[in-house]
Design a protein around this motif. Structure first.
Motif, mmCIF file in Angstrom:
data_model
loop_
_atom_site.group_PDB
_atom_site.id
_atom_site.type_symbol
_atom_site.label_atom_id
_atom_site.label_comp_id
_atom_site.label_asym_id
_atom_site.label_seq_id
_atom_site.Cartn_x
_atom_site.Cartn_y
_atom_site.Cartn_z
ATOM 1 N N SER A 1 0.829 -1.209 0.000
ATOM 2 C CA SER A 1 0.000 0.000 0.000
ATOM 3 C C SER A 1 0.857 1.250 0.000
ATOM 4 C CB SER A 1 -0.951 0.001 1.204
ATOM 5 O OG SER A 1 -0.243 0.112 2.421
ATOM 6 N N ASN A 2 2.005 1.195 0.684
ATOM 7 C CA ASN A 2 2.909 2.352 0.690
ATOM 8 C C ASN A 2 3.503 2.602 -0.694
ATOM 9 O OD1 ASN A 2 2.586 2.946 3.411
ATOM 10 N ND2 ASN A 2 4.249 1.617 4.057
ATOM 11 N N ARG A 3 3.581 1.557 -1.512
ATOM 12 C CA ARG A 3 4.195 1.692 -2.832
ATOM 13 C C ARG A 3 3.165 1.887 -3.950
ATOM 14 N NH1 ARG A 3 9.083 0.572 -5.198
ATOM 15 N NH2 ARG A 3 9.042 -0.149 -7.364
ATOM 16 N N PHE A 4 2.052 1.140 -3.863
ATOM 17 C CA PHE A 4 1.089 1.134 -4.967
ATOM 18 C C PHE A 4 -0.278 1.691 -4.586
ATOM 19 C CE2 PHE A 4 3.975 -2.483 -5.814
ATOM 20 C CZ PHE A 4 4.501 -2.056 -7.023
ATOM 21 N N GLY A 5 -0.448 2.187 -3.363
ATOM 22 C CA GLY A 5 -1.757 2.639 -2.929
ATOM 23 C C GLY A 5 -2.598 1.460 -2.463
ATOM 24 N N LEU A 6 -3.890 1.694 -2.289
ATOM 25 C CA LEU A 6 -4.772 0.668 -1.731
ATOM 26 C C LEU A 6 -5.592 -0.083 -2.776
ATOM 27 C CD1 LEU A 6 -6.078 2.739 1.310
ATOM 28 C CD2 LEU A 6 -4.570 0.755 1.436
ATOM 29 N N ILE A 7 -6.108 0.618 -3.764
ATOM 30 C CA ILE A 7 -7.094 -0.005 -4.647
ATOM 31 C C ILE A 7 -6.454 -0.954 -5.657
ATOM 32 C CG2 ILE A 7 -8.903 0.418 -6.343
ATOM 33 C CD1 ILE A 7 -9.624 2.953 -4.922
ATOM 34 N N ARG A 8 -5.302 -0.584 -6.221
ATOM 35 C CA ARG A 8 -4.697 -1.460 -7.234
ATOM 36 C C ARG A 8 -4.324 -2.840 -6.679
ATOM 37 N NH1 ARG A 8 -0.091 1.805 -10.239
ATOM 38 N NH2 ARG A 8 0.163 2.716 -8.155
ATOM 39 N N PRO A 9 -3.643 -2.929 -5.542
ATOM 40 C CA PRO A 9 -3.383 -4.267 -4.988
ATOM 41 C C PRO A 9 -4.662 -5.002 -4.597
ATOM 42 C CG PRO A 9 -1.918 -2.643 -3.996
ATOM 43 C CD PRO A 9 -2.953 -1.881 -4.771
ATOM 44 N N LEU A 10 -5.704 -4.241 -4.198
ATOM 45 C CA LEU A 10 -6.978 -4.861 -3.831
ATOM 46 C C LEU A 10 -7.591 -5.591 -5.027
ATOM 47 C CD1 LEU A 10 -9.402 -5.345 -1.965
ATOM 48 C CD2 LEU A 10 -10.213 -3.044 -2.535
ATOM 49 N N LEU A 11 -7.487 -5.027 -6.212
ATOM 50 C CA LEU A 11 -8.041 -5.671 -7.402
ATOM 51 C C LEU A 11 -7.390 -7.029 -7.636
ATOM 52 C CD1 LEU A 11 -8.160 -2.594 -9.846
ATOM 53 C CD2 LEU A 11 -10.019 -3.536 -8.462
ATOM 54 N N ILE A 12 -6.067 -7.079 -7.522
ATOM 55 C CA ILE A 12 -5.339 -8.343 -7.709
ATOM 56 C C ILE A 12 -5.720 -9.336 -6.618
ATOM 57 C CG2 ILE A 12 -3.067 -9.418 -7.897
ATOM 58 C CD1 ILE A 12 -3.785 -7.510 -10.179
ATOM 59 N N ALA A 13 -5.841 -8.831 -5.380
ATOM 60 C CA ALA A 13 -6.170 -9.712 -4.254
ATOM 61 C C ALA A 13 -7.546 -10.344 -4.425
ATOM 62 C CB ALA A 13 -6.107 -8.926 -2.946
ATOM 63 N N LEU A 14 -8.521 -9.561 -4.877
ATOM 64 C CA LEU A 14 -9.871 -10.096 -5.058
ATOM 65 C C LEU A 14 -9.936 -11.126 -6.189
ATOM 66 C CD1 LEU A 14 -12.057 -6.893 -4.530
ATOM 67 C CD2 LEU A 14 -12.060 -8.954 -3.105
ATOM 68 N N ILE A 15 -9.202 -10.873 -7.254
ATOM 69 C CA ILE A 15 -9.164 -11.847 -8.350
ATOM 70 C C ILE A 15 -8.554 -13.161 -7.869
ATOM 71 C CG2 ILE A 15 -8.099 -12.383 -10.582
ATOM 72 C CD1 ILE A 15 -8.309 -9.394 -11.256
ATOM 73 N N THR A 16 -7.465 -13.052 -7.107
ATOM 74 C CA THR A 16 -6.794 -14.255 -6.605
ATOM 75 C C THR A 16 -7.660 -14.994 -5.599
ATOM 76 O OG1 THR A 16 -4.691 -13.073 -6.872
ATOM 77 C CG2 THR A 16 -4.643 -15.125 -5.619
ATOM 78 N N MET A 17 -8.323 -14.249 -4.716
ATOM 79 C CA MET A 17 -9.220 -14.884 -3.746
ATOM 80 C C MET A 17 -10.350 -15.612 -4.464
ATOM 81 S SD MET A 17 -11.638 -13.126 -0.797
ATOM 82 C CE MET A 17 -10.638 -13.268 0.678
ATOM 83 N N ALA A 18 -10.934 -14.960 -5.459
ATOM 84 C CA ALA A 18 -12.022 -15.583 -6.216
ATOM 85 C C ALA A 18 -11.553 -16.868 -6.888
ATOM 86 C CB ALA A 18 -12.558 -14.602 -7.262
ATOM 87 N N THR A 19 -10.328 -16.853 -7.394
ATOM 88 C CA THR A 19 -9.777 -18.054 -8.035
ATOM 89 C C THR A 19 -9.624 -19.190 -7.038
ATOM 90 O OG1 THR A 19 -8.572 -16.672 -9.617
ATOM 91 C CG2 THR A 19 -7.837 -18.958 -9.367
ATOM 92 N N GLY A 20 -9.105 -18.865 -5.844
ATOM 93 C CA GLY A 20 -8.923 -19.894 -4.818
ATOM 94 C C GLY A 20 -10.230 -20.484 -4.335
ATOM 95 N N VAL A 21 -11.266 -19.635 -4.239
ATOM 96 C CA VAL A 21 -12.588 -20.111 -3.816
ATOM 97 C C VAL A 21 -13.249 -20.907 -4.942
ATOM 98 C CG1 VAL A 21 -14.916 -19.348 -3.235
ATOM 99 C CG2 VAL A 21 -12.952 -18.274 -2.132
ATOM 100 N N GLY A 22 -13.177 -20.367 -6.160
ATOM 101 C CA GLY A 22 -13.801 -21.025 -7.296
ATOM 102 C C GLY A 22 -13.187 -22.370 -7.624
ATOM 103 N N LEU A 23 -11.948 -22.573 -7.194
ATOM 104 C CA LEU A 23 -11.275 -23.850 -7.421
ATOM 105 C C LEU A 23 -12.091 -25.021 -6.874
ATOM 106 C CD1 LEU A 23 -8.500 -25.061 -8.398
ATOM 107 C CD2 LEU A 23 -7.744 -24.848 -6.021
ATOM 108 N N LEU A 24 -12.774 -24.787 -5.763
ATOM 109 C CA LEU A 24 -13.534 -25.856 -5.119
ATOM 110 C C LEU A 24 -14.857 -26.145 -5.832
ATOM 111 C CD1 LEU A 24 -12.978 -25.026 -1.328
ATOM 112 C CD2 LEU A 24 -11.630 -26.483 -2.851
ATOM 113 N N SER A 25 -15.241 -25.297 -6.760
ATOM 114 C CA SER A 25 -16.485 -25.556 -7.501
ATOM 115 C C SER A 25 -16.328 -26.713 -8.483
ATOM 116 C CB SER A 25 -16.934 -24.297 -8.246
ATOM 117 O OG SER A 25 -15.994 -23.936 -9.238
#
Length: 402
Positions: free
Chosen positions: A274-298
């Motif tokens: 967050s100190n380097r890239f702000g808050l929202i840009r890393p959040l976008l990557i984090a949500l995509i990755t979280m969704a992938t990890g959750v969707g894996l179980l589908s």
């Protein structure tokens, strides 16, 4: 003097935070850990409702939803009156309601009664927790204060995963009651009425941002609600789903404990990024990755998929919370919207488990539950992406604020 970066900047911010009203921060930290206790421990509590009280998987979703929906209702109630009512009185009221509801759950164990008692327990927790979250939102470094709160969840979550399965259902209720009551001698550490402590520069930035669009904080709260639909459904059913897939019970239990410590790594990485890239840009990557990890179980649950999904989820749960709460804090003047955080989270927690329970009632299986979780996380990501584009066009500095 050279500008501080990376770890040096993070340490500098921590020093400023701890020069703030440390008593309020300490008691608020304890309160959020207790107030969010059911949310954090819902996998083992859900299993306890099934194994110790005989509830069905569908009933567990309804009960969990009522508990966490009560959290949302209590939060909204508190947010409406926190500017006018003594905080200490609010916290005491929340304690009385939560303790009374948990005590009655010891006496009444039938599904219908427990369903409504858990709502009142959640309502008391919502009042109690909302005041604590508002304390963080009004600190001199609100985003960092939220990081401290979420960092601490790693330990409380691991403790709950380890201790609660060893207790009877009544023992679980008693534990929550004692934790609430411990707060009473320290109520004097809370400020009676809100006092904003944000530095002038940050406050000016916040006021300008709010003037540009008063909808931005509400958009953030709605995205948090969507994220917690995913979190609520996943965290309520992950243990039951893994056991249903004949995963080794010992592996499931130990994984939920050790995965909790991924939160530590998540908080550390989130602060540096967050100190380097702000808050929202890393959040976008984090949500995509979280969704992938959750969707894996589908696509079915195996032990390797379970391990990958749970560790990814726990790492990114805290990761996304740091960014979402920090983003909201950037648009929040004096904690006004911060008091709604438990409401947004709680509403997601009531919708998520109930959606999952409805999916199971139609015999669509846990695969469909995890697909729904994936969709909720991706929709939240799309909202943040659109918000970031809007801010880049109207206020580039705020778009990449840390």
């Amino acid at each position: 003097m050279s500008e501080k970066k990376g770890i040096a900047l993070a340490l500098h911010d921590w020093k400023i935070l701890f020069k703030d009203d440390w008593k309020s921060l300490v008691i608020a930290l304890y309160m959020v850990l207790v107030g969010y206790g059911v949310l954090v421990g819902i996998p083992v509590i859900s299993t306890a409702w099934v194994t110790k009280l005989g509830f069905t998987e569908i009933e567990v979703g309804r009960v969990a939803g009522m508990d966490l929906g009560g959290l949302a209702a209590g939060s909204v109630f508190t947010a409406w009156i926190i500017q006018k009512v003594n905080r200490r009185i609010l916290v005491f009221l929340g304690i009385v309601i939560a303790v009374a509801a948990n005590a009655l759950c010891i006496k009444y164990v039938d599904y219908e009664t427990v369903l409504y008692l858990r709502f009142f327990s959640g309502f008391g927790s919502g009042i109690y927790t909302s005041v604590a979250v508002a304390v963080f939102g009004m600190s001199i470094r609100p985003a960092l204060a939220y990081n401290l709160m979420l960092f601490s969840f790693a330990f409380s979550q691991a403790l709950e995963m380890q201790v609660l399965p060893q207790l009877s259902m009544n023992g679980i209720y008693m534990t929550f009651m004692i934790c609430f009551l411990i707060t009473i001698p320290f109520l004097g550490w809370l400020q009676s009425y809100p006092v904003s402590k944000s530095d002038n520069h940050a406050q000016t930035q916040t006021q300008e941002a709010v003037k540009r669009s008063s909808l931005v904080p509400w958009i953030c709260l709605f995205a948090i609600f969507l994220t917690y639909i995913n979190i609520g459904a996943y965290w309520t059913y992950i243990e039951l789903a893994a056991l249903n897939a004949n995963t080794n019970p010992d592996l499931v239990g130990s994984t939920l404990v050790w995965a909790s410590f991924c939160s530590l790594l998540g908080c550390f990485i989130a602060t540096l990024l967050s100190n380097r890239f702000g808050l929202i840009r890393p959040l976008l990557i984090a949500l995509i990755t979280m969704a992938t990890g959750v969707g894996l179980l589908s696509f079915g649950i195996t032990e390797p998929k379970f391990l990958m999904s749970v560790f990814t989820f726990n790492l990114l749960w805290i990761f996304t919370d740091v960014y979402q709460m920090g983003s909201l804090a950037n648009f929040d003047d004096g904690g006004r919207y911060s008091a709604y955080l438990p409401a947004s989270q709680g509403l997601g927690q009531i919708v998520g488990p109930n959606l999952a329970a409805s999916i199971l009632s139609f015999n669509l299986g846990y695969e469909s539950v995890f697909m729904m979780c994936w969709a909720a996380a991706m929709l939240a990501m799309i909202i943040y992406w659109l918000l970031h584009r809007y801010l880049r066009a109207t206020d580039p500095e705020m778009a990449d604020a840390s």
